[in-house]
Design an enzyme around this catalytic site. Structure first.
Site, PDB file in Angstrom:
ATOM      1  N   HIS A  59     -18.737  54.467  36.326  1.00  0.00           N
ATOM      2  CA  HIS A  59     -20.071  54.520  36.977  1.00  0.00           C
ATOM      3  C   HIS A  59     -20.500  55.462  35.105  1.00  0.00           C
ATOM      4  O   HIS A  59     -21.064  56.064  35.044  1.00  0.00           O
ATOM      5  CB  HIS A  59     -21.431  55.479  37.704  1.00  0.00           C
ATOM      6  N   HIS A  92     -13.979  54.065  42.547  1.00  0.00           N
ATOM      7  CA  HIS A  92     -14.737  54.022  43.984  1.00  0.00           C
ATOM      8  C   HIS A  92     -14.257  53.794  45.197  1.00  0.00           C
ATOM      9  O   HIS A  92     -14.195  54.231  46.012  1.00  0.00           O
ATOM     10  CB  HIS A  92     -16.192  53.538  43.628  1.00  0.00           C
ATOM     11  N   GLU A 144     -18.387  53.469  46.194  1.00  0.00           N
ATOM     12  CA  GLU A 144     -17.638  54.805  47.607  1.00  0.00           C
ATOM     13  C   GLU A 144     -17.717  54.681  49.087  1.00  0.00           C
ATOM     14  O   GLU A 144     -17.044  54.901  49.961  1.00  0.00           O
ATOM     15  CB  GLU A 144     -17.731  56.578  47.330  1.00  0.00           C
ATOM     16  N   CYS A 212     -15.688  66.393  45.524  1.00  0.00           N
ATOM     17  CA  CYS A 212     -14.618  66.799  44.757  1.00  0.00           C
ATOM     18  C   CYS A 212     -14.312  68.013  44.140  1.00  0.00           C
ATOM     19  O   CYS A 212     -15.510  68.569  43.786  1.00  0.00           O
ATOM     20  CB  CYS A 212     -13.973  65.347  43.703  1.00  0.00           C
ATOM     21  N   SER A 240     -24.514  57.208  38.104  1.00  0.00           N
ATOM     22  CA  SER A 240     -23.874  58.257  38.736  1.00  0.00           C
ATOM     23  C   SER A 240     -24.102  59.511  39.226  1.00  0.00           C
ATOM     24  O   SER A 240     -25.157  60.120  39.672  1.00  0.00           O
ATOM     25  CB  SER A 240     -23.098  58.824  37.114  1.00  0.00           C
ATOM     26  N   SER A 241     -23.646  59.534  40.954  1.00  0.00           N
ATOM     27  CA  SER A 241     -23.525  59.463  41.583  1.00  0.00           C
ATOM     28  C   SER A 241     -24.030  61.290  41.077  1.00  0.00           C
ATOM     29  O   SER A 241     -24.633  62.246  41.536  1.00  0.00           O
ATOM     30  CB  SER A 241     -23.093  59.531  43.432  1.00  0.00           C
TER      31      SER A 241
END
Length: 340
Positions: A59, A92, A144, A212, A240-241
């Site tokens: 992203h 993702h 995701e 992560c 972008s999360s």
């Protein structure tokens, strides 16, 4: 007044406060993003364009634009890819149904799913086999989350917020297991899990946190710089999360904060009354965008840079074995029938 300094009047006279940047480390590309981008680069070099990519490989609009210029073709669905062509799954991850459909279309699949996301997929399968309902903590509609949900769609409930956790209409003794999207805020996820543990008596979780290492490191670095910064700027795209979560972490730490997709969206007004700017970047943001922001801040007098390091990242994820084998020979891979 010098454009390079701000002055604060004190009892003893005038005190000079130099403008400075606190640069967070680690920042920018994580191992999963580097692996995903390299997979496309290798595929383009070995097999030639076009190489089709299902969804954005990561992203970040800059990364996608550069890869598109090199011959990558980004599509929303595997159904848009001509039969028999190379198809890269994004970092993702995807659901089993997407893999089956790619097989039906005889696509040459190269899987760029982040290994940490793939780990969550395996956890979902194990939990489903244990006859537990999965509470998937994440953002509905994120690629995701869609991929993880697809591994056990009949047994998965998406939980986005603390309010969602409180509103779950399930008996307290329901056999449950929670999993999380890897790019969430550590603190926010912890609050949701605490609510779930208070409400349900038979709840299990992953052996290790699903969030992560890169997301956690970048959030930890934000927590380190935010209390010392009048303003925090996070380089990253709006979709972008992990970048958005970093901005939220900075704001919860008491600092003003903004997401900066690129310097074209920077507002000089953000710097009014600011002497210290914290800078970081999401896990899918390239260094070139950070450098452009630092150059812009220097033009506004923020020329001094202090590095704040909270962790060292030396993890490397190798490309898929199948791709590595074909890279040695330069030959086009045999049809994979939807499997990596």
């Amino acid at each position: 007044m010098s454009c390079e300094n701000r002055y604060r009047v004190t009892g003893g006279g005038v005190e000079v406060q130099r403008k400075k940047v606190i640069l967070a480390e680690p920042r920018g590309f994580c191992a999963g993003v580097r692996r995903a981008i390299s997979i496309i680069e290798i595929a383009l070099e070995r097999y030639g364009p076009p190489v089709y990519v299902r969804k954005e490989i990561v992203h970040n609009h800059y990364v996608v634009r550069v890869l598109r210029q090199r011959g990558a073709v980004f599509v929303d669905s595997e159904d848009e890819i001509p039969e028999g062509e190379v198809c890269v799954f994004s970092a993702h991850g995807v659901s089993p149904e997407v893999r089956r459909n790619a097989g039906r279309r005889r696509l040459d699949v190269i899987d760029a799913t982040c290994p940490l996301v793939a780990k969550v997929h395996q956890q979902a399968l194990r939990v489903a086999r244990a006859d537990r309902t999965i509470l998937l903590i994440g953002h509905s509609g994120h690629e995701e989350v869609e991929g993880t949900h697809g591994h056990a769609p009949d047994r998965t409930v998406i939980v986005e917020t603390v309010e969602d956790a409180r509103a779950l209409d399930l008996p307290a003794d329901t056999p449950l297991a929670y999993l999380t999207q890897t790019t969430l805020s550590v603190d926010e996820t912890r609050e949701i899990v605490e609510v779930l543990r208070d409400r349900f008596h038979d709840l299990t979780g992953p052996g290790t946190d699903d969030i992560c290492y890169a997301s956690q490191n970048r959030q930890d670095a934000i927590k380190a710089i935010a209390p010392r910064s009048d303003l925090v700027l996070v380089v990253g795209s709006r979709n972008s999360s992990n970048s958005v979560r970093m901005v939220e972490v900075a704001r919860r730490s008491g600092s003003a904060a903004h997401l900066v997709p690129d310097v074209g969206e920077f507002s000089p007004q953000w710097l009014d009354g600011v002497s210290t700017v914290g800078v970081s970047a999401g896990a899918s943001a390239p260094d070139v965008l950070v450098e452009e922001l630092l150059d812009l801040l220097a033009d506004h007098g923020f020329r001094d840079t202090e590095l704040e390091s909270v962790a060292r990242e030396d993890i490397v994820f190798s490309p898929p074995t199948r791709l590595a084998r074909t890279a040695d020979t330069g030959s086009r891979p045999a049809p994979a029938k939807g499997t990596p």
